[in-house]
Structure formats: structure tokens, C-alpha cells
Scaffold this motif. Structure first.
Motif, mmCIF file in Angstrom:
data_model
loop_
_atom_site.group_PDB
_atom_site.id
_atom_site.type_symbol
_atom_site.label_atom_id
_atom_site.label_comp_id
_atom_site.label_asym_id
_atom_site.label_seq_id
_atom_site.Cartn_x
_atom_site.Cartn_y
_atom_site.Cartn_z
ATOM 1 N N SER A 64 0.840 -1.198 0.000
ATOM 2 C CA SER A 64 0.000 0.000 0.000
ATOM 3 C C SER A 64 0.875 1.247 0.000
ATOM 4 C CB SER A 64 -0.901 0.013 1.238
ATOM 5 O OG SER A 64 -1.799 -1.061 1.174
ATOM 6 N N ASP A 65 0.489 2.213 -0.811
ATOM 7 C CA ASP A 65 1.177 3.510 -0.926
ATOM 8 C C ASP A 65 2.620 3.405 -1.400
ATOM 9 O OD1 ASP A 65 -1.085 5.038 -0.137
ATOM 10 O OD2 ASP A 65 -0.663 4.546 1.952
ATOM 11 N N SER A 66 2.951 2.370 -2.158
ATOM 12 C CA SER A 66 4.323 2.233 -2.658
ATOM 13 C C SER A 66 4.524 2.858 -4.032
ATOM 14 C CB SER A 66 4.736 0.762 -2.689
ATOM 15 O OG SER A 66 3.909 0.032 -3.580
ATOM 16 N N LEU A 67 3.461 3.031 -4.799
ATOM 17 C CA LEU A 67 3.585 3.621 -6.134
ATOM 18 C C LEU A 67 3.485 5.133 -6.046
ATOM 19 C CD1 LEU A 67 1.384 1.099 -8.154
ATOM 20 C CD2 LEU A 67 3.880 1.188 -8.001
ATOM 21 N N ASP A 69 3.142 9.052 -8.133
ATOM 22 C CA ASP A 69 2.437 9.687 -9.245
ATOM 23 C C ASP A 69 3.172 9.447 -10.562
ATOM 24 O OD1 ASP A 69 0.607 10.614 -7.441
ATOM 25 O OD2 ASP A 69 1.267 12.705 -7.506
ATOM 26 N N GLY A 70 2.406 9.109 -11.585
ATOM 27 C CA GLY A 70 2.941 8.928 -12.922
ATOM 28 C C GLY A 70 3.538 7.564 -13.201
ATOM 29 N N GLN A 71 3.621 6.739 -12.211
ATOM 30 C CA GLN A 71 4.239 5.423 -12.395
ATOM 31 C C GLN A 71 3.264 4.461 -13.074
ATOM 32 O OE1 GLN A 71 5.762 3.837 -8.691
ATOM 33 N NE2 GLN A 71 7.396 2.741 -9.737
ATOM 34 N N HIS A 72 3.815 3.527 -13.856
ATOM 35 C CA HIS A 72 3.015 2.463 -14.466
ATOM 36 C C HIS A 72 3.640 1.126 -14.107
ATOM 37 C CE1 HIS A 72 0.634 0.023 -17.141
ATOM 38 N NE2 HIS A 72 1.763 -0.581 -17.466
ATOM 39 N N VAL A 73 2.791 0.150 -13.773
ATOM 40 C CA VAL A 73 3.242 -1.206 -13.473
ATOM 41 C C VAL A 73 2.429 -2.194 -14.301
ATOM 42 C CG1 VAL A 73 3.528 -2.966 -11.688
ATOM 43 C CG2 VAL A 73 3.842 -0.561 -11.108
ATOM 44 N N SER A 74 3.133 -3.044 -15.032
ATOM 45 C CA SER A 74 2.505 -4.165 -15.726
ATOM 46 C C SER A 74 2.748 -5.404 -14.888
ATOM 47 C CB SER A 74 3.095 -4.341 -17.129
ATOM 48 O OG SER A 74 2.645 -3.311 -17.974
ATOM 49 N N LEU A 75 1.671 -5.985 -14.400
ATOM 50 C CA LEU A 75 1.725 -7.142 -13.506
ATOM 51 C C LEU A 75 1.583 -8.406 -14.340
ATOM 52 C CD1 LEU A 75 -0.737 -5.440 -11.067
ATOM 53 C CD2 LEU A 75 1.698 -5.822 -10.588
ATOM 54 N N MET A 76 2.678 -9.126 -14.498
ATOM 55 C CA MET A 76 2.707 -10.262 -15.413
ATOM 56 C C MET A 76 2.839 -11.612 -14.711
ATOM 57 S SD MET A 76 2.720 -8.393 -18.215
ATOM 58 C CE MET A 76 3.411 -9.168 -19.634
ATOM 59 N N GLY A 77 3.125 -11.621 -13.414
ATOM 60 C CA GLY A 77 3.456 -12.881 -12.769
ATOM 61 C C GLY A 77 2.342 -13.587 -12.034
ATOM 62 N N ALA A 78 1.436 -12.853 -11.439
ATOM 63 C CA ALA A 78 0.392 -13.479 -10.612
ATOM 64 C C ALA A 78 -0.743 -13.962 -11.507
ATOM 65 C CB ALA A 78 -0.129 -12.491 -9.579
ATOM 66 N N GLU A 89 -5.172 -2.801 -1.743
ATOM 67 C CA GLU A 89 -5.365 -1.360 -1.544
ATOM 68 C C GLU A 89 -4.561 -0.540 -2.555
ATOM 69 O OE1 GLU A 89 -3.968 -3.375 0.861
ATOM 70 O OE2 GLU A 89 -5.834 -3.852 1.888
ATOM 71 N N GLU A 90 -3.378 -1.033 -2.907
ATOM 72 C CA GLU A 90 -2.542 -0.314 -3.876
ATOM 73 C C GLU A 90 -3.131 -0.418 -5.273
ATOM 74 O OE1 GLU A 90 0.955 2.068 -4.587
ATOM 75 O OE2 GLU A 90 -0.610 1.805 -3.106
ATOM 76 N N LEU A 91 -3.574 -1.590 -5.638
ATOM 77 C CA LEU A 91 -4.191 -1.777 -6.944
ATOM 78 C C LEU A 91 -5.433 -0.906 -7.076
ATOM 79 C CD1 LEU A 91 -4.098 -3.336 -9.620
ATOM 80 C CD2 LEU A 91 -5.504 -5.094 -8.532
ATOM 81 N N ALA A 92 -6.231 -0.845 -6.023
ATOM 82 C CA ALA A 92 -7.487 -0.085 -6.059
ATOM 83 C C ALA A 92 -7.268 1.412 -6.206
ATOM 84 C CB ALA A 92 -8.307 -0.380 -4.804
ATOM 85 N N ARG A 93 -6.114 1.923 -5.838
ATOM 86 C CA ARG A 93 -5.891 3.372 -5.970
ATOM 87 C C ARG A 93 -5.284 3.768 -7.321
ATOM 88 N NH1 ARG A 93 -1.328 6.360 -4.482
ATOM 89 N NH2 ARG A 93 0.554 5.099 -4.262
ATOM 90 N N SER A 140 -3.838 11.474 -17.298
ATOM 91 C CA SER A 140 -2.931 12.583 -16.991
ATOM 92 C C SER A 140 -1.533 12.019 -16.747
ATOM 93 C CB SER A 140 -3.399 13.352 -15.745
ATOM 94 O OG SER A 140 -3.223 12.565 -14.580
ATOM 95 N N SER A 141 -0.544 12.878 -16.825
ATOM 96 C CA SER A 141 0.835 12.408 -16.662
ATOM 97 C C SER A 141 1.150 11.976 -15.238
ATOM 98 C CB SER A 141 1.819 13.500 -17.096
ATOM 99 O OG SER A 141 1.655 14.652 -16.286
ATOM 100 N N ASP A 142 0.356 12.402 -14.278
ATOM 101 C CA ASP A 142 0.631 11.986 -12.895
ATOM 102 C C ASP A 142 -0.269 10.839 -12.425
ATOM 103 O OD1 ASP A 142 -1.653 13.557 -12.798
ATOM 104 O OD2 ASP A 142 -1.114 14.510 -10.912
ATOM 105 N N GLU A 143 -1.137 10.335 -13.315
ATOM 106 C CA GLU A 143 -1.991 9.209 -12.948
ATOM 107 C C GLU A 143 -1.145 7.939 -12.794
ATOM 108 O OE1 GLU A 143 -6.271 7.709 -14.312
ATOM 109 O OE2 GLU A 143 -4.814 7.735 -15.948
ATOM 110 N N ILE A 144 -1.434 7.167 -11.762
ATOM 111 C CA ILE A 144 -0.779 5.878 -11.562
ATOM 112 C C ILE A 144 -1.611 4.838 -12.305
ATOM 113 C CG2 ILE A 144 -0.041 4.138 -9.900
ATOM 114 C CD1 ILE A 144 -0.033 6.402 -7.776
ATOM 115 N N THR A 145 -0.958 4.060 -13.162
ATOM 116 C CA THR A 145 -1.669 3.054 -13.937
ATOM 117 C C THR A 145 -1.068 1.675 -13.693
ATOM 118 O OG1 THR A 145 -0.272 3.501 -15.868
ATOM 119 C CG2 THR A 145 -2.403 4.638 -15.763
ATOM 120 N N THR A 146 -1.937 0.666 -13.770
ATOM 121 C CA THR A 146 -1.502 -0.722 -13.683
ATOM 122 C C THR A 146 -2.166 -1.505 -14.796
ATOM 123 O OG1 THR A 146 -3.257 -1.154 -12.079
ATOM 124 C CG2 THR A 146 -1.052 -0.784 -11.189
ATOM 125 N N PHE A 147 -1.489 -2.545 -15.246
ATOM 126 C CA PHE A 147 -2.030 -3.440 -16.265
ATOM 127 C C PHE A 147 -1.903 -4.856 -15.742
ATOM 128 C CE2 PHE A 147 -1.108 -6.151 -20.085
ATOM 129 C CZ PHE A 147 -2.406 -6.204 -20.539
#
Length: 177
Positions: A64-67, A69-78, A89-93, A140-147
Motif C-alpha cells: 500500500s502507498d508504494s507507487l 504519481d505517474g508510475q506504471h506497473v505491468s503485472l505479469m506474474g500473478a 489497496e494499492e491496486l485499487a488506488r 494525466s501524466s501523474d496518474e498511476i496506472t496498472t495493467f
């Protein structure tokens, strides 16, 4: 193998790549073969602007709260029951993207957040909808995104075909796999 393929893709696009592995020798060997760097620590690797995780998925990497602003993470392992790389909680934000809702919500990283009631169908954007112009991507450029990638082969093939059809126009570099 998937990690090396992802790294090759970024290198071919002119990106600097830093690898990290619990086995430092394995990271160094892969980096040497790819022309990539080795991240000094797990924290440095997870702090990159763009992070691709390819782990066995038995440990939460992103608490939680590790990402930031502006960071992107592609989650490929789980990719199965009991596996996770990011705290619910981190994914949900983040602004969450997936390849296929049905598959990801039952077999991917999303399953934990859906079961906890932290994410619903309307909170998730399918990548295909973005590519088809039916949904927006990063807002936006500061949005945190995950895939959350669960491996939708038909989508992978469609992307390859589209790239091949436009390869001459795009002047894409090629890589040997």
C-alpha cells in the motif's frame, strides 16, 4: 524467458532497462546478454517510471502507498489462485487496465481486489477498448496506472498483425528472439 522478452521489447524501442532478480547472478547474466543494466536494489527497480513484474507471484512486491504519481506497473506474474504481486489497496488506488475482464477477474491479479470488494467491473478498463478508441487510456501524466496481464493470445496476435501491417510506416526496430 518472458522477462527477457519484455526487456528486449523496451530496449528495441530505445528505452533504458534495469533488471532485478532475487538471484543477482541471474540478473547480471540476463543484463549482459541484453545490453541492460542491473538495478542496485529491489527498491530501485520498483521505483522506476515503468515497472514490469514477472515473478512467481507468491509475495506482494508493491505494498500500500508504494507507487508514486505517474508510475506504471505491468503485472505479469500473478496468474493463478493464491498468487499476487500488489496489495489490494494499492491496486485499487490506480487506474487499472486488463486484457480481458472475465479472465483477469477470475484468474489474474484482479481476483483479490474483486473478492475484497475493492474493485468492480466498471472500475477496470480493458486494453482492447483503449486500442479500439472506445475507452481512454492514461488520463494525466501523474496518474498511476496498472495493467493486469493474464495472457490473452488472440489480443497478442492482433497487436502483432497491426504492427506488421504498419511496420514500414512506423520504422520500427526489429529484435531477434
Amino acid at each position: 524467458m518472458n522477462g527477457r522478452a519484455a526487456a528486449r521489447t523496451f530496449i528495441a524501442r530505445g528505452r533504458q532497462v534495469a533488471l532485478w532478480d532475487v538471484d543477482e547472478g541471474r540478473a547480471r547474466g540476463a543484463a549482459l546478454g541484453l545490453g541492460a543494466a542491473v538495478a542496485a536494489s529491489r527498491e530501485e527497480a520498483l521505483g522506476a517510471d515503468l515497472v514490469v513484474t514477472m515473478t512467481p507471484g507468491h509475495e506482494v512486491l508493491l505494498a500500500s502507498d508504494s507507487l508514486r504519481d505517474g508510475q506504471h506497473v505491468s503485472l505479469m506474474g500473478a496468474d493463478g489462485p493464491g498468487k499476487t504481486e500488489i496489495a489490494v489497496e494499492e491496486l485499487a488506488r490506480t487506474h487499472v487496465f486488463c486484457d480481458d475482464w472475465e479472465q483477469a477477474s477470475h484468474n489474474g491479479e484482479l481476483v483479490h481486489a474483486v473478492e475484497a470488494g475493492a474493485l468492480r467491473r466498471e472500475d477496470i478498463t480493458e486494453l482492447g477498448a483503449v486500442l479500439a478508441g472506445e475507452a481512454e487510456g492514461r488520463r494525466s501524466s501523474d496518474e498511476i496506472t496498472t495493467f493486469d496481464s493474464t495472457g490473452l493470445a488472440i489480443q497478442d496476435l492482433a497487436i502483432v498483425l497491426a504492427a506488421m501491417e504498419r511496420a514500414d510506416q512506423l520504422e520500427l526496430p526489429t529484435i531477434e528472439l
